[in-house]
Scaffold this motif. Structure first.
Motif, mmCIF file in Angstrom:
data_model
loop_
_atom_site.group_PDB
_atom_site.id
_atom_site.type_symbol
_atom_site.label_atom_id
_atom_site.label_comp_id
_atom_site.label_asym_id
_atom_site.label_seq_id
_atom_site.Cartn_x
_atom_site.Cartn_y
_atom_site.Cartn_z
ATOM 1 N N CYS A 28 -33.775 -81.831 -7.515
ATOM 2 C CA CYS A 28 -32.564 -81.092 -7.159
ATOM 3 C C CYS A 28 -32.602 -80.550 -5.735
ATOM 4 C CB CYS A 28 -32.333 -79.957 -8.132
ATOM 5 S SG CYS A 28 -33.769 -78.927 -8.343
ATOM 6 N N VAL A 36 -29.092 -88.599 -5.396
ATOM 7 C CA VAL A 36 -28.253 -89.641 -6.005
ATOM 8 C C VAL A 36 -29.088 -90.896 -6.270
ATOM 9 C CG1 VAL A 36 -26.318 -91.208 -5.554
ATOM 10 C CG2 VAL A 36 -26.061 -88.785 -5.113
ATOM 11 N N PHE A 39 -31.174 -90.287 -9.208
ATOM 12 C CA PHE A 39 -30.321 -90.316 -10.394
ATOM 13 C C PHE A 39 -29.994 -91.763 -10.781
ATOM 14 C CE2 PHE A 39 -26.008 -90.108 -12.287
ATOM 15 C CZ PHE A 39 -26.356 -89.439 -13.448
ATOM 16 N N SER A 40 -29.718 -92.601 -9.782
ATOM 17 C CA SER A 40 -29.446 -94.023 -10.047
ATOM 18 C C SER A 40 -30.633 -94.679 -10.741
ATOM 19 C CB SER A 40 -29.168 -94.763 -8.746
ATOM 20 O OG SER A 40 -27.975 -94.324 -8.199
ATOM 21 N N VAL A 43 -30.623 -93.686 -14.286
ATOM 22 C CA VAL A 43 -29.555 -94.382 -15.027
ATOM 23 C C VAL A 43 -30.015 -95.784 -15.398
ATOM 24 C CG1 VAL A 43 -27.211 -95.319 -14.877
ATOM 25 C CG2 VAL A 43 -27.683 -93.024 -14.018
ATOM 26 N N ALA A 68 -21.680 -93.046 -23.070
ATOM 27 C CA ALA A 68 -22.878 -93.164 -22.231
ATOM 28 C C ALA A 68 -22.639 -92.541 -20.852
ATOM 29 C CB ALA A 68 -23.272 -94.633 -22.089
ATOM 30 N N GLN A 69 -21.455 -92.756 -20.288
ATOM 31 C CA GLN A 69 -21.163 -92.159 -18.984
ATOM 32 C C GLN A 69 -21.123 -90.645 -19.075
ATOM 33 O OE1 GLN A 69 -18.146 -93.764 -16.572
ATOM 34 N NE2 GLN A 69 -19.024 -95.802 -16.578
ATOM 35 N N ASP A 70 -20.517 -90.141 -20.153
ATOM 36 C CA ASP A 70 -20.474 -88.680 -20.337
ATOM 37 C C ASP A 70 -21.883 -88.103 -20.432
ATOM 38 O OD1 ASP A 70 -17.755 -88.680 -20.258
ATOM 39 O OD2 ASP A 70 -17.459 -88.601 -22.422
ATOM 40 N N PHE A 72 -24.663 -89.303 -19.107
ATOM 41 C CA PHE A 72 -25.319 -89.296 -17.797
ATOM 42 C C PHE A 72 -24.704 -88.255 -16.851
ATOM 43 C CE2 PHE A 72 -26.913 -93.553 -19.058
ATOM 44 C CZ PHE A 72 -28.259 -93.294 -18.856
ATOM 45 N N LEU A 73 -23.389 -88.046 -16.979
ATOM 46 C CA LEU A 73 -22.775 -87.009 -16.140
ATOM 47 C C LEU A 73 -23.317 -85.638 -16.521
ATOM 48 C CD1 LEU A 73 -19.042 -88.140 -15.889
ATOM 49 C CD2 LEU A 73 -20.725 -88.092 -14.075
ATOM 50 N N TYR A 76 -26.637 -85.224 -15.003
ATOM 51 C CA TYR A 76 -26.577 -84.895 -13.578
ATOM 52 C C TYR A 76 -26.284 -83.405 -13.378
ATOM 53 C CZ TYR A 76 -25.745 -85.370 -8.620
ATOM 54 O OH TYR A 76 -25.841 -85.241 -7.256
ATOM 55 N N ARG A 77 -25.384 -82.873 -14.225
ATOM 56 C CA ARG A 77 -25.034 -81.455 -14.101
ATOM 57 C C ARG A 77 -26.205 -80.554 -14.479
ATOM 58 N NH1 ARG A 77 -20.434 -82.804 -17.485
ATOM 59 N NH2 ARG A 77 -18.878 -83.765 -16.147
ATOM 60 N N ASP A 80 -31.289 -79.725 -13.065
ATOM 61 C CA ASP A 80 -32.237 -78.690 -12.634
ATOM 62 C C ASP A 80 -33.030 -78.111 -13.795
ATOM 63 O OD1 ASP A 80 -30.895 -79.238 -10.383
ATOM 64 O OD2 ASP A 80 -30.004 -77.273 -10.100
ATOM 65 N N PHE B 25 -21.460 -100.856 -14.984
ATOM 66 C CA PHE B 25 -21.583 -99.546 -15.635
ATOM 67 C C PHE B 25 -22.033 -98.483 -14.628
ATOM 68 C CE2 PHE B 25 -24.395 -96.414 -17.631
ATOM 69 C CZ PHE B 25 -23.561 -95.857 -18.575
ATOM 70 N N GLU B 26 -23.094 -98.815 -13.895
ATOM 71 C CA GLU B 26 -23.670 -97.842 -12.964
ATOM 72 C C GLU B 26 -22.673 -97.512 -11.842
ATOM 73 O OE1 GLU B 26 -27.473 -99.011 -11.397
ATOM 74 O OE2 GLU B 26 -27.397 -97.370 -9.958
ATOM 75 N N LEU B 29 -20.041 -95.240 -13.165
ATOM 76 C CA LEU B 29 -20.608 -93.903 -13.374
ATOM 77 C C LEU B 29 -20.692 -93.153 -12.044
ATOM 78 C CD1 LEU B 29 -22.082 -91.782 -15.134
ATOM 79 C CD2 LEU B 29 -24.188 -93.026 -14.701
ATOM 80 N N MET B 30 -21.166 -93.837 -11.014
ATOM 81 C CA MET B 30 -21.314 -93.195 -9.708
ATOM 82 C C MET B 30 -19.939 -92.822 -9.136
ATOM 83 S SD MET B 30 -24.326 -92.670 -9.194
ATOM 84 C CE MET B 30 -25.908 -93.123 -9.835
ATOM 85 N N ARG B 32 -17.323 -91.983 -10.920
ATOM 86 C CA ARG B 32 -16.900 -90.781 -11.659
ATOM 87 C C ARG B 32 -17.624 -89.555 -11.131
ATOM 88 N NH1 ARG B 32 -16.902 -90.929 -18.109
ATOM 89 N NH2 ARG B 32 -16.473 -88.743 -17.833
ATOM 90 N N LEU B 33 -18.911 -89.735 -10.869
ATOM 91 C CA LEU B 33 -19.728 -88.624 -10.367
ATOM 92 C C LEU B 33 -19.182 -88.135 -9.031
ATOM 93 C CD1 LEU B 33 -22.402 -87.137 -11.058
ATOM 94 C CD2 LEU B 33 -23.531 -88.726 -9.537
ATOM 95 N N ARG B 53 -29.430 -71.709 -10.086
ATOM 96 C CA ARG B 53 -30.615 -71.626 -9.233
ATOM 97 C C ARG B 53 -31.341 -70.298 -9.420
ATOM 98 N NH1 ARG B 53 -30.646 -75.645 -5.103
ATOM 99 N NH2 ARG B 53 -28.792 -76.896 -5.284
#
Lengths: 199, 122
Positions: A28, A36, A39-40, A43, A68-70, A72-73, A76-77, A80, B25-26, B29-30, B32-33, B53
């Motif tokens: 983070c 990113v 993160f990739s 994924v 699946a996208q939800d 991973f999102l 990401y959130r 941390d 897919f990836e 996803l990116m 959307r991110l 934090r």
């Protein structure tokens, strides 16, 4: 800040022999590009596990991709808060399970196929037959939501009942009971086809 | 375990084997991110990015101070309202006393005047 004792494995897609228990959350404190990129990598490492849990539970590729996208999102959130080897894999698996169940409930994706509607496998169907596997998937879809997820975690993720109990927050005895009942039903439905080939 | 169970178990593993998500897919996803990150602005962004934090103890301390401030604020407001009501009651009482005093004075003057007339007549 780099999390102590943690490395991001580039990993190959699909399941690793040890059950894909490596991996961690993206760093983070790194630059946005590096975060990113990490993160990739995560994924790519875990997408087949997350997507397949949703796919086998929902039996619909579009819905499975959405879930699946939800997942991973959300990862990401919350990146941390996740640290340590195995933490991300376990977290992703658990969230994928619960999100799939929630998705089916909110979209009223009840199984369209009842046991009585499924024809007995034809005598020419043998182990290894893609038709037989598709019927198995449909039979699994006809199970109750918890039983279905137990079967997916047992046979897709190769988890033992204790691990499944932890993932789904249910007693081990309940997991074993779901497994026994589901297998008994499948054995009864497919015993003839499978037994015939073993002759 | 019988051979039938072994065979069923094998078939289940094959039927439920992991599958790769659809192509792209990836990338989706990116995308959307990226679009979600742009939407996060202002206070929402601060809450989402800055708050996590802080360590849990800091967050608890912040929440406790916030609670104390709310309780103190409610207490202060209640006291202020009581003080205002007290002042209003006091002003009313003083007004009533002033009116009563004026009327008593008027009565006293009348009595004095009538007793003066009676003495003059005798």
């Amino acid at each position: 800040m780099k999390l102590p004792g943690v490395t991001v494995s580039s990993g190959t897609p699909g399941k690793t022999p040890d059950g894909a228990k490596d991996g961690t959350a993206p760093d983070c404190g790194a630059s946005p590009e590096a975060a990113v990129s990490e993160f990739s990598a995560l994924v790519r490492e875990h997408q087949s596990m997350v997507f397949s849990i949703a796919l086998h539970y929902l039996h619909d590729r579009e819905s499975a991709e959405e879930v699946a996208q939800d997942v991973f999102l959300q990862l990401y959130r919350q990146k941390d808060r996740l640290s340590g080897p195995g933490h991300v894999t376990a977290w992703l698996r658990r969230v994928a399970c619960h999100r799939s169940i929630d998705y089916a409930r909110s979209h009223r994706l009840d199984p369209k196929i009842g046991l009585e509607e499924l024809a007995e496998p034809a005598s020419e169907e043998r182990p290894g037959d893609p038709m037989l596997r598709e019927k198995l998937r449909k039979l699994i879809l006809s199970l109750s939501e918890k039983a279905r997820m137990v079967m997916i975690l047992r046979y897709q993720e190769d988890l033992d009942p204790e691990e499944i109990a932890r993932e789904l927050e249910m007693p081990v005895s309940t997991v074993k009971s779901h497994l026994q009942r589901s297998l008994a039903m499948l054995r009864e439905k497919f015993g003839r086809a499978l037994g015939g080939s073993l002759g | 375990m019988s051979r039938l169970d072994d065979e069923l178990s094998n078939e289940l593993k094959k039927a439920l084997r992991r599958e790769e998500p659809p192509v792209g897919f990836e990338a989706r996803l990116m995308a959307r991110l990226s679009s979600e990150s742009k939407r996060e602005t202002g206070l929402a962004r601060w809450f989402k990015l800055a708050l996590p934090r802080f360590p849990m103890m800091s967050r608890l301390a912040f929440a406790s101070v916030l609670c104390l401030m709310v309780v103190a604020g409610v207490h202060y407001e209640r006291e202020r309202q009581e003080r205002v009501e007290g002042e209003a009651a006091k002003a009313k009482l003083m007004q009533a006393l002033r009116v009563t005093g004026t009327e008593l004075q008027a009565m006293r003057e009348k009595v004095m005047a009538s007793s003066g007339d009676r003495a003059a007549g005798e």
